[in-house]
Design an enzyme around this catalytic site. Structure first.
Site, PDB file in Angstrom:
ATOM      1  N   ASN A   1     -10.824  -2.250  -6.244  1.00 15.83           N
ATOM      2  CA  ASN A   1      -9.973  -1.333  -7.021  1.00 15.83           C
ATOM      3  C   ASN A   1     -10.556  -0.925  -8.381  1.00 15.83           C
ATOM      4  O   ASN A   1     -10.112   0.062  -8.976  1.00 15.83           O
ATOM      5  CB  ASN A   1      -8.565  -1.907  -7.223  1.00 15.83           C
ATOM      6  CG  ASN A   1      -7.687  -1.811  -5.997  1.00 15.83           C
ATOM      7  OD1 ASN A   1      -6.753  -2.592  -5.797  1.00 15.83           O
ATOM      8  ND2 ASN A   1      -7.952  -0.839  -5.122  1.00 15.83           N
ATOM      9  N   TRP A   2     -11.595  -1.640  -8.848  1.00 13.98           N
ATOM     10  CA  TRP A   2     -12.244  -1.251 -10.118  1.00 13.98           C
ATOM     11  C   TRP A   2     -12.884   0.131  -9.989  1.00 13.98           C
ATOM     12  O   TRP A   2     -13.162   0.782 -10.986  1.00 13.98           O
ATOM     13  CB  TRP A   2     -13.333  -2.257 -10.515  1.00 13.98           C
ATOM     14  CG  TRP A   2     -12.831  -3.633 -10.796  1.00 13.98           C
ATOM     15  CD1 TRP A   2     -13.037  -4.742 -10.024  1.00 13.98           C
ATOM     16  CD2 TRP A   2     -12.059  -4.082 -11.915  1.00 13.98           C
ATOM     17  NE1 TRP A   2     -12.430  -5.838 -10.588  1.00 13.98           N
ATOM     18  CE2 TRP A   2     -11.831  -5.473 -11.755  1.00 13.98           C
ATOM     19  CE3 TRP A   2     -11.532  -3.444 -13.050  1.00 13.98           C
ATOM     20  CZ2 TRP A   2     -11.097  -6.224 -12.676  1.00 13.98           C
ATOM     21  CZ3 TRP A   2     -10.815  -4.199 -13.966  1.00 13.98           C
ATOM     22  CH2 TRP A   2     -10.603  -5.576 -13.772  1.00 13.98           C
TER      23      TRP A   2
ATOM     24  N   ASP B   1       0.825  -1.203   0.000  1.00 11.38           N
ATOM     25  CA  ASP B   1       0.000   0.000   0.000  1.00 11.38           C
ATOM     26  C   ASP B   1       0.867   1.264   0.000  1.00 11.38           C
ATOM     27  O   ASP B   1       1.967   1.260   0.533  1.00 11.38           O
ATOM     28  CB  ASP B   1      -0.900  -0.033   1.250  1.00 11.38           C
ATOM     29  CG  ASP B   1      -2.063   0.913   1.112  1.00 11.38           C
ATOM     30  OD1 ASP B   1      -2.304   1.419   0.003  1.00 11.38           O
ATOM     31  OD2 ASP B   1      -2.736   1.164   2.129  1.00 11.38           O
TER      32      ASP B   1
ATOM     33  N   GLY C   1       0.212   5.647  -4.220  1.00 14.15           N
ATOM     34  CA  GLY C   1      -0.393   6.951  -4.514  1.00 14.15           C
ATOM     35  C   GLY C   1       0.144   8.017  -3.580  1.00 14.15           C
ATOM     36  O   GLY C   1       0.525   9.119  -4.012  1.00 14.15           O
ATOM     37  N   ARG C   2       0.188   7.719  -2.275  1.00 19.76           N
ATOM     38  CA  ARG C   2       0.667   8.707  -1.301  1.00 19.76           C
ATOM     39  C   ARG C   2       2.142   9.019  -1.501  1.00 19.76           C
ATOM     40  O   ARG C   2       2.581  10.148  -1.395  1.00 19.76           O
ATOM     41  CB  ARG C   2       0.407   8.208   0.131  1.00 19.76           C
ATOM     42  CG  ARG C   2      -0.969   8.618   0.624  1.00 19.76           C
ATOM     43  CD  ARG C   2      -1.391   7.788   1.795  1.00 19.76           C
ATOM     44  NE  ARG C   2      -1.667   6.408   1.389  1.00 19.76           N
ATOM     45  CZ  ARG C   2      -1.775   5.411   2.245  1.00 19.76           C
ATOM     46  NH1 ARG C   2      -1.603   5.618   3.525  1.00 19.76           N
ATOM     47  NH2 ARG C   2      -2.068   4.205   1.804  1.00 19.76           N
TER      48      ARG C   2
ATOM     49  N   GLU D   1       1.049 -13.764  11.670  1.00 22.34           N
ATOM     50  CA  GLU D   1       1.580 -12.608  12.382  1.00 22.34           C
ATOM     51  C   GLU D   1       1.433 -11.427  11.427  1.00 22.34           C
ATOM     52  O   GLU D   1       1.601 -11.575  10.213  1.00 22.34           O
ATOM     53  CB  GLU D   1       3.059 -12.829  12.726  1.00 22.34           C
ATOM     54  CG  GLU D   1       3.285 -13.962  13.697  1.00 22.34           C
ATOM     55  CD  GLU D   1       2.645 -13.713  15.061  1.00 22.34           C
ATOM     56  OE1 GLU D   1       2.634 -12.549  15.511  1.00 22.34           O
ATOM     57  OE2 GLU D   1       2.138 -14.685  15.661  1.00 22.34           O
TER      58      GLU D   1
ATOM     59  N   ARG E   1       1.846  -5.163   5.909  1.00 24.64           N
ATOM     60  CA  ARG E   1       1.136  -4.074   5.233  1.00 24.64           C
ATOM     61  C   ARG E   1       1.932  -2.798   5.369  1.00 24.64           C
ATOM     62  O   ARG E   1       2.315  -2.415   6.467  1.00 24.64           O
ATOM     63  CB  ARG E   1      -0.259  -3.868   5.816  1.00 24.64           C
ATOM     64  CG  ARG E   1      -0.942  -2.728   5.063  1.00 24.64           C
ATOM     65  CD  ARG E   1      -2.371  -2.569   5.338  1.00 24.64           C
ATOM     66  NE  ARG E   1      -2.920  -1.586   4.401  1.00 24.64           N
ATOM     67  CZ  ARG E   1      -4.183  -1.488   4.090  1.00 24.64           C
ATOM     68  NH1 ARG E   1      -5.040  -2.318   4.608  1.00 24.64           N
ATOM     69  NH2 ARG E   1      -4.603  -0.574   3.249  1.00 24.64           N
TER      70      ARG E   1
ATOM     71  N   SER F   1      -7.482  -5.324  -5.833  1.00 27.92           N
ATOM     72  CA  SER F   1      -8.620  -5.856  -5.060  1.00 27.92           C
ATOM     73  C   SER F   1      -9.906  -5.756  -5.871  1.00 27.92           C
ATOM     74  O   SER F   1      -9.964  -5.002  -6.857  1.00 27.92           O
ATOM     75  CB  SER F   1      -8.770  -5.071  -3.754  1.00 27.92           C
ATOM     76  OG  SER F   1      -9.317  -3.796  -4.027  1.00 27.92           O
TER      77      SER F   1
END
Ligand code: FPP
Length: 236
Positions: free
Chosen positions: A50-51, A2, A5-6, A189, A170, A47
């Site tokens: 995401n569409w 993830d 974009g940021r 974990e 993540r 995902s």
């Protein structure tokens, strides 16, 4: 993975440039995982939600994926990596489906590593798909629902060919699983990194693994029970 974009926003670049950097990092982390002897790695690449992104972004992601697969084939073959896909692949664009099926076919005999890409994936749709297939088998009299247990049900999931994840990482500072491997990750974990995916260096990956190695995985048992079991195993 993830935060593409940021990362782009913070560096004054377009979101698509962020995804391009994201793909460069996929190469580095997949190589690192292989060099560390990790046999299975799964990337959440697209995902079911995401569409909903702008059409130009979705289309750029599909192009990046297609190019990545084509460029990576040689390395997958050289390094004995099998490509595996999790998700509703049939809804992906035809060009991507074709490249995926060619790559899967050309790597199907590889045994050392499995690279799984979660594409058009969502844990809830995965469960829905599994239940639909299972229900159809009940209707046709091929299975006895009274005998259903987790081992059987897990064979209907997209992950039927791979083990449950030990560690889920993540990036980007978000503290949630966002519909990723919810059932398979029941005992995984979880490691959260504040870094965005393009800046998550292989050294950060190693830090995550070191952190994982410090954890005590009890699977519902007490720490004392585990110590006793470990001692008795050491004696054998
Ligand atoms: C997360 O960043 C990244 C994605 C949703 C897409 C990642 C997929 C690709 C780059 C396509 C190619 C895939 C592979 C495996 C080669 P984000 O856009 O959600 O970041 P943000 O939350 O900061 O906006």
């Amino acid at each position: 993975m993830d935060g593409n974009g940021r990362w782009a926003e913070r560096h004054g670049k377009s979101r698509i440039e962020g995804h391009r950097r994201g793909v460069e990092n996929v190469r580095k982390i997949v190589d690192a995982a292989r060099e560390l002897g990790i046999p299975y790695i799964t990337l959440f690449a697209f995902s079911v939600e995401n569409w909903q992104r702008p059409k130009t972004e979705v289309s750029a992601l599909m192009t990046l994926l297609n190019t990545y697969l084509k460029k990576e084939l040689q390395s997958l073959v050289k390094n004995d990596v099998r490509l595996n896909v999790l998700g509703r692949v049939e809804e992906l664009p035809a060009k991507v489906r074709e490249t995926l099926s060619q790559t899967i076919d050309k790597t199907k005999s590889h045994k050392s590593h499995v690279l799984s890409l979660a594409l058009n994936y969502g844990a809830r749709t995965e469960l829905v798909d599994a239940v639909k297939t299972y229900a159809a088998q009940i209707t046709s009299g091929r299975v006895d629902p009274g005998k259903l247990d987790w081992k059987t049900l897990s064979k209907y999931l997209y992950t039927r060919d791979i083990p449950d994840p030990d560690l889920i990482i993540r990036t980007s500072g978000e503290h949630r699983l966002s519909n990723f491997l919810l059932l398979q990750g029941a005992y995984a974990e979880i490691y959260f990194s504040p870094l965005c995916w393009p800046e998550f260096h292989p050294l950060h990956f190693i830090e995550a693994i070191n952190d994982f190695q410090q954890r005590e995985r009890r699977y519902g048992q007490t720490g004392e029970q585990l110590k006793t079991a470990k001692k008795s195993l050491q004696r054998t």
